[in-house]
Design a protein around this motif. Structure first.
Motif, mmCIF file in Angstrom:
data_model
loop_
_atom_site.group_PDB
_atom_site.id
_atom_site.type_symbol
_atom_site.label_atom_id
_atom_site.label_comp_id
_atom_site.label_asym_id
_atom_site.label_seq_id
_atom_site.Cartn_x
_atom_site.Cartn_y
_atom_site.Cartn_z
ATOM 1 N N UNK A 1 0.818 -1.215 0.000
ATOM 2 C CA UNK A 1 0.000 0.000 0.000
ATOM 3 C C UNK A 1 0.859 1.276 0.000
ATOM 4 N N UNK B 1 3.171 1.962 -2.167
ATOM 5 C CA UNK B 1 3.324 2.390 -3.565
ATOM 6 C C UNK B 1 2.229 3.367 -3.987
ATOM 7 N N UNK B 2 0.922 3.029 -3.820
ATOM 8 C CA UNK B 2 -0.100 3.991 -4.231
ATOM 9 C C UNK B 2 -0.079 5.293 -3.440
ATOM 10 N N UNK C 1 2.741 7.137 -5.205
ATOM 11 C CA UNK C 1 2.392 7.450 -6.591
ATOM 12 C C UNK C 1 1.332 8.556 -6.645
ATOM 13 N N UNK C 2 0.346 8.483 -5.767
ATOM 14 C CA UNK C 2 -0.757 9.445 -5.813
ATOM 15 C C UNK C 2 -0.498 10.676 -4.949
ATOM 16 N N UNK D 1 -6.453 13.062 -2.221
ATOM 17 C CA UNK D 1 -5.824 12.100 -3.131
ATOM 18 C C UNK D 1 -6.552 12.110 -4.465
ATOM 19 N N UNK D 2 -5.764 12.123 -5.532
ATOM 20 C CA UNK D 2 -6.310 12.091 -6.882
ATOM 21 C C UNK D 2 -7.403 13.147 -7.083
ATOM 22 N N UNK E 1 -9.355 14.500 -4.983
ATOM 23 C CA UNK E 1 -10.540 14.394 -4.124
ATOM 24 C C UNK E 1 -10.182 14.670 -2.678
ATOM 25 N N UNK F 1 -11.297 13.508 0.895
ATOM 26 C CA UNK F 1 -12.068 12.482 1.590
ATOM 27 C C UNK F 1 -12.066 12.773 3.087
ATOM 28 N N UNK G 1 -12.885 10.695 6.544
ATOM 29 C CA UNK G 1 -13.106 9.311 6.988
ATOM 30 C C UNK G 1 -13.083 9.266 8.514
ATOM 31 N N UNK H 1 -17.080 6.608 5.676
ATOM 32 C CA UNK H 1 -16.869 7.766 4.812
ATOM 33 C C UNK H 1 -17.916 8.815 5.137
#
Lengths: 71, 145
Positions: free
Chosen positions: B60, B62-63, B66-67, B95-96, B98, B100, B102, B125
């Motif tokens: 996890x 990596x994302x 990356x993001x 992220x990306x 957005x 969020x 939570x 969420x």
């Protein structure tokens, strides 16, 4: 319809699943994407054969790693 | 790294959650080494019914990198009993493109040097539009009474 299963590493929650889904859905011919978080799988339904390189690129764009395709 | 026996529980959770994410983004260190700073090798983490071990946590990273996912946390309450902590907090994640929100309810156990070796969490969420509407309604009702 054609269904293929792919291994994808790094998905831990529903948000991860939605990021991967939305990138794969952009591939032409894809009609449905289902994520199996428990088994790190993505099931892709399409109306044509998909190039593995395209699926890999979509998964990578989402930030994740495609670990293989089940045959 | 903060430890449970020397740190205020709320501060412990804020430091733990914040520094893990920052270390992932800030450093080029091997993902396994970063995970090992924060989690015991035999970590057992159950998040919304999904069991995660060390390999899952490493994958996890990596994302997150990356993001370029960034986050901040508000800990609403936290209580400690020995090596156990229970906490209620809200994560604000970007992220990306957005944002969020939570809500997290967490029970965990930590090693003496501050690494998690057991965790259970339930998340929700938050629909920010609906919740803002709800809080607005509550304020209106309060004003009217």
């Amino acid at each position: 319809m054609i269904e293929h299963r792919y291994g994808v590493a790094g998905m831990t929650c529903g948000h991860c699943a939605s990021f991967v889904t939305e990138e794969i859905e952009r591939i032409e011919g894809v009609t449905a994407v289902n994520v199996d978080l428990t088994n790190d799988k993505v099931i892709v339904t399409s109306d044509r054969e998909l190039a593995l390189a395209d699926v890999r690129a979509a998964v990578d764009e989402a930030g994740y790693e495609l670990t293989g395709q089940e045959h | 790294m903060s430890t449970l026996d020397t740190t205020d529980p709320t501060k412990f959770m804020v430091d733990y959650l914040t520094s893990f994410n920052e270390e992932i983004l800030r450093s080029d260190e091997d993902a396994g080494q970063i995970v090992d700073h924060y989690y015991a090798n035999d970590i057992s983490l159950m998040a919304d019914g999904q069991r995660m071990g060390r390999d899952d946590l490493i994958a996890h990273v990596r994302p997150i990198r990356k993001n370029r996912a960034t986050s901040r946390v508000e800990v609403h309450e936290a209580v400690v009993d020995g090596d156990r902590i229970a906490a209620r907090y809200t994560l604000y994640v970007s992220v990306r493109g957005r944002d969020l929100v939570i809500e997290v309810h967490f029970f965990g156990r930590f090693t003496p040097d501050g690494r998690m070796f057991e965790g259970h969490m339930l998340t929700r969420n938050v629909d920010t539009d609906a919740d803002e509407f709800a809080s607005g309604q509550a304020a209106n009702e309060s004003e009217a009474s």
